[in-house]
Design an enzyme around this catalytic site. Sequence first.
Site, short mmCIF file in Angstrom:
data_model
loop_
_atom_site.label_atom_id
_atom_site.label_comp_id
_atom_site.label_asym_id
_atom_site.label_seq_id
_atom_site.Cartn_x
_atom_site.Cartn_y
_atom_site.Cartn_z
N GLU A 110 22.93 -30.49 32.09
CA GLU A 110 24.00 -30.14 31.16
C GLU A 110 23.92 -28.66 30.82
O GLU A 110 22.87 -28.15 30.45
CB GLU A 110 23.84 -30.98 29.89
CG GLU A 110 24.76 -30.61 28.75
CD GLU A 110 24.37 -31.31 27.45
OE1 GLU A 110 25.24 -31.42 26.57
OE2 GLU A 110 23.20 -31.73 27.33
N LYS A 130 32.07 -34.48 28.76
CA LYS A 130 31.26 -35.26 27.82
C LYS A 130 32.15 -35.83 26.71
O LYS A 130 32.86 -35.09 26.02
CB LYS A 130 30.18 -34.36 27.22
CG LYS A 130 29.21 -35.04 26.28
CD LYS A 130 28.16 -34.03 25.82
CE LYS A 130 27.10 -34.66 24.93
NZ LYS A 130 26.07 -33.67 24.54
N CYS A 151 24.04 -36.19 28.57
CA CYS A 151 23.16 -36.17 27.40
C CYS A 151 23.29 -37.40 26.51
O CYS A 151 22.90 -38.49 26.90
CB CYS A 151 23.41 -34.88 26.62
SG CYS A 151 22.07 -34.48 25.46
#
Length: 533
Positions: free
Chosen positions: A296, A353, A404
């Site tokens: 990320e 995300k 994440c």
Amino acid sequence: MQKKQNKKQGERLTALLPYLIALASGILMGLTVAPVGAWLLAWIAIVPLWVLVVTSAKSKNKFPPAFLWGIGFHSVALFWITGIHPMTWLGVPWLPSLAITLFCWGFISVLGGVFVSIWAAVMVRLGGQKPWLRVLIGTAVWCGLESLWSAGPLWWSSLAYTQSPHNLVIVHLGQLSGPNTVTAAIVAVNGLIAEAYINRQDTKISSVSSAPLRFVNKYLATATGLLITLHLIGFILYSRPIAQLPEAALKVGIVQGNIPNRLLRSSEGFRRAQENYTNGYLTLADQGVDAVLTPEGALPIFQRNLLETALVAAVKEKGVVAWIGAFGERGDSYTISLFTFNSKGEIVSRYDKSKLVPLGEYIPLEGILGKIVQRLSPLDAHQVPGSANQLFDTPFGRAIASICYESAFPEQFRRQAAAGGQFIVSSSNDAHYTASMPFQHHAQDIMRAIESDRWSARATNTGYSAFVDPHGRTLWMSGYNTYETHAETIYRRQTQTLYVRWGDWLTPLLLISSGGAWLVIRGIKKFSNVGNL
């Protein structure tokens, strides 16, 4: 006088004892995850809470100890949150950083206390004096509350993750109905043991025949039988062979760049990122990998600037597919994204995300809290989440993408697997936390691999990067705060577990069953009362 004072002190201690026991047993549950990993405690850590809740209800205690148990569990399990301090690298002064950190840690701990308090109130209210009904309702309500909590933005510490990565056999129950299957197993076993103890105490008080004692033994026997049976089912699932067809093979390389977050906003940090990820890509390309995965925000720049980087130039030179973490753009806002670059160095897919970290990546109730906290993002623009129904197509077929914090949300993976995702690519940056957090993060990814029956490649900035097979076995895991490259062969799969096909069907079934049982018993009681008139 001294005797009276000693008596009062003894009474105070006796009054405090239930709350100390509740807090201590909650802390024991918190020790089941990293860094301690005492996963066996999960099968008994709810027992003291259960006993105290039931006995407090009988004594009409107005403040049952469930709240303290929840605080004990969540504050210990999520102690890694404090590792985000100091946030000076984000431009937040030291003292406000400490205040924000303590607020986050305290808020989630209190929320955990509220969660357990609601569970306790519903269980004793509806379960009444029927031990088996309390076990059924207690299990159903706990699963229902976890489902409700996981539907919001603040979710991490399910009871199920206390078993990962150590007890992979029981984690395989997740293939049936997701993580709540494991949660239900833990609550039910604890409840049965607790009811055995409660009835044993009642037997001593009443001093009646040995019949109740035989009844107690049935509770313990049921708890033991349930524990063994559930592990046998998990073992059967765990023992199933994994097909590794040559045509489904995919050799993936991971680059762990090891760029401290404090350097993210500096030119030196960007220079090191370019150097580390480009060199890592070239090393892996020379090893014959099919694709390279980066963490990320590996390159902390916008999409429009990616094509000018040395890493993309290397992709064009070597012709090896790369998944590069960077920032996408959406109007005046930005997203944390994972981009697929094909062998020509062209962007062919993008995943944004969708589960953002509260306070870390967005401010809840920004109109109110934003004036106090200000924006904690390393960029000046406003971060927004990606769509909830994204698909991530790659030159090798559809993948299941995760960035994440999304690792804690099983529905994200289930939906993508049901839509044809054949393998998992997980990209994360846990650099601002202590080592226990990335290990818990790895445990979450293991659960997602098992539930979806998929191979998983996980790239992080500073650790722990890893490769995991569909049975949750870690094939390789990186060191922590190290620069590393590694390649493994994973396999694309199109199987669908019961959980992938049907979702979490167990929780609604438990809630309906427990609600139906409560209604039947209530009806019988009313009928009996009418008959006695």
